[in-house]
Write a protein that holds these residues in place. Sequence first.
Motif, mmCIF file in Angstrom:
data_model
loop_
_atom_site.group_PDB
_atom_site.id
_atom_site.type_symbol
_atom_site.label_atom_id
_atom_site.label_comp_id
_atom_site.label_asym_id
_atom_site.label_seq_id
_atom_site.Cartn_x
_atom_site.Cartn_y
_atom_site.Cartn_z
ATOM 1 N N GLU A 64 1.264 8.771 1.417
ATOM 2 C CA GLU A 64 2.538 8.621 0.708
ATOM 3 C C GLU A 64 3.595 8.038 1.636
ATOM 4 O OE1 GLU A 64 3.698 12.282 -0.997
ATOM 5 O OE2 GLU A 64 1.974 12.427 -2.343
ATOM 6 N N LYS A 65 4.202 6.966 1.176
ATOM 7 C CA LYS A 65 5.261 6.318 1.928
ATOM 8 C C LYS A 65 6.616 6.708 1.348
ATOM 9 C CE LYS A 65 2.689 3.650 4.647
ATOM 10 N NZ LYS A 65 2.770 3.618 6.114
ATOM 11 N N GLU A 66 7.630 6.609 2.164
ATOM 12 C CA GLU A 66 8.976 6.936 1.699
ATOM 13 C C GLU A 66 9.470 5.950 0.636
ATOM 14 O OE1 GLU A 66 11.559 7.129 5.009
ATOM 15 O OE2 GLU A 66 10.568 8.867 5.929
ATOM 16 N N GLN A 67 8.878 4.732 0.650
ATOM 17 C CA GLN A 67 9.327 3.736 -0.309
ATOM 18 C C GLN A 67 8.775 3.991 -1.709
ATOM 19 O OE1 GLN A 67 7.853 -0.111 0.752
ATOM 20 N NE2 GLN A 67 5.819 0.623 1.285
ATOM 21 N N PHE A 68 7.829 4.938 -1.871
ATOM 22 C CA PHE A 68 7.286 5.262 -3.184
ATOM 23 C C PHE A 68 7.527 6.735 -3.509
ATOM 24 C CE2 PHE A 68 4.179 1.983 -1.590
ATOM 25 C CZ PHE A 68 4.731 0.936 -2.306
ATOM 26 N N PRO A 69 8.769 7.182 -3.533
ATOM 27 C CA PRO A 69 8.990 8.614 -3.748
ATOM 28 C C PRO A 69 8.663 9.082 -5.156
ATOM 29 C CG PRO A 69 11.069 7.415 -3.723
ATOM 30 C CD PRO A 69 10.012 6.429 -3.365
ATOM 31 N N ASN A 70 8.876 8.221 -6.150
ATOM 32 C CA ASN A 70 8.669 8.634 -7.538
ATOM 33 C C ASN A 70 7.532 7.878 -8.220
ATOM 34 O OD1 ASN A 70 10.924 10.427 -7.466
ATOM 35 N ND2 ASN A 70 12.294 8.664 -7.715
ATOM 36 N N ALA A 71 6.843 7.026 -7.505
ATOM 37 C CA ALA A 71 5.779 6.224 -8.104
ATOM 38 C C ALA A 71 4.455 6.979 -8.069
ATOM 39 C CB ALA A 71 5.650 4.885 -7.376
ATOM 40 N N PHE A 72 3.628 6.748 -9.067
ATOM 41 C CA PHE A 72 2.288 7.337 -9.108
ATOM 42 C C PHE A 72 1.312 6.300 -9.632
ATOM 43 C CE2 PHE A 72 4.300 8.186 -13.153
ATOM 44 C CZ PHE A 72 3.316 7.973 -14.100
ATOM 45 N N VAL A 73 0.035 6.550 -9.433
ATOM 46 C CA VAL A 73 -1.011 5.591 -9.782
ATOM 47 C C VAL A 73 -1.247 5.612 -11.290
ATOM 48 C CG1 VAL A 73 -3.422 4.945 -9.428
ATOM 49 C CG2 VAL A 73 -2.086 5.866 -7.519
ATOM 50 N N THR A 74 -1.184 4.431 -11.901
ATOM 51 C CA THR A 74 -1.427 4.306 -13.335
ATOM 52 C C THR A 74 -2.769 3.637 -13.644
ATOM 53 O OG1 THR A 74 -0.167 2.228 -13.313
ATOM 54 C CG2 THR A 74 1.022 4.245 -13.908
ATOM 55 N N HIS A 75 -3.304 2.883 -12.677
ATOM 56 C CA HIS A 75 -4.604 2.244 -12.846
ATOM 57 C C HIS A 75 -5.135 1.908 -11.460
ATOM 58 C CE1 HIS A 75 -7.710 -0.526 -14.497
ATOM 59 N NE2 HIS A 75 -7.591 0.241 -15.573
ATOM 60 N N ALA A 76 -6.457 1.849 -11.322
ATOM 61 C CA ALA A 76 -7.057 1.584 -10.017
ATOM 62 C C ALA A 76 -8.361 0.834 -10.187
ATOM 63 C CB ALA A 76 -7.284 2.898 -9.262
#
Length: 438
Positions: A64-76
């Motif tokens: 987890e990076k600080e630049q993605f505090p609220n982002a989560f994976v939607t597809h992979a």
Amino acid sequence: MLREDFSDLPELQLWGFKPSDVNLGTVKNLEKVRLGQLSSWRYRSHVKTCLAASHTLSDVTLEEKEQFPNAFVTHADLECVDFRYLLCGLSSGGVAIYDTSSIKKGRTFSEVASVKGCRRGSHKYQVDCVQWYPADTGLFVTSSQDKKVKIWDPNHMKPVDQFSIDCHILHHHMSPVAFKHSLLSVAGDTGEVILCDLRSGSSTHHLQGHDGAVQVTQWSPRNQYILLSGGRDHTVRVWDVRAGHACLRALDMNNSPPESSRFKKKMKKIPEAHKSRVTSLCFTHDGSWLLSFSYDGDLKLWNTDTWKNMNIDYGETYTELKKNLRMAVSYYTYPNLVFIPCKSKIVVYEILSGKMVNVLKGHFSSVLGVVYNPLSMNLHSFGTDRSFITWIPKKLLVSDLSDEEEEEEETISTARKTSCSAKTKQQATQDAWSSDED
């Protein structure tokens, strides 16, 4: 023939299996392999199937990076060259690439590259679908509800081209075996399947026929010109992109007699594959079987030679989401397994028999999709609870052996105990002070 140190099975070396490991049931089977009574391929596939059916929760997650505090994976999506780099679409509109072969001290997969959401070049809304270029890791494609399909250069993490579609995009897919064309199929909410040519940078033609939005598209791994699509009209259609009348047939869950002449004249009633909207399509690795999944939780198996419904009973499977779900199948295993998101769980079935072999519990809300790594046999899952979970295979227990092997092990164990008991009794009653000379 298998070697005693499992040198031709790197997956077993990774988990420290030995030929004398009774818990794996290899004592009897390895002897059969050496005697020629059991195929080494069949034994290898059986071991891999047992491992793939024994996944358990691990503590490895994404960095987890600080630049993605609220982002989560939607597809992979996992690239199919080295099965190493995991491409993730994020809810912020950005993308990230992780190296699944490198685990850092904090029990996280190291991040290779990423693009922050709302940055120039990223999607306006969340990324709904991602895919690596099948031939190599030199390109990957993303799509979103912002009506754009973007082609990315992973070395610079910048889009090199994009397609603007006049409808909301629900899914896209590239053929894994195409060498004479570079078409990208796009599922739109207008009932059309749009074909985009990566070489020319333009959409070639539209495949029309669905009554309602097209939920998912899937290219055949056996024929580079065969494309399948599933829609909200409960149908799964087979297309030949070379033909003038591209729609070859619609899959029928009742296996009714074919009426090709009427179908060519636009039948009044198109055969339905499901009783609800189709949310997922997936081929087995060799392309012999097709799996389709619908919103009412119905999983069906189709023979790709005859396109007949095999009527396999997979039990009750539920889903709470009307959007596309990503299911996965195991590679090079016998029998093959399918991993199905089922609300907050992942259900594992044997494809041909319909037998449930495992239920994975770890998410707190609906699972959006799963990705299977055939090299490490790890399973990755992501869901609406904003969590990303890695599942790893575990060593088998004695209860995982077949009935014959269990009886054999019990007989050996009983014989050993009897022998030890007799030996102990003999030692206890023996006259240690007596001498043969007397």
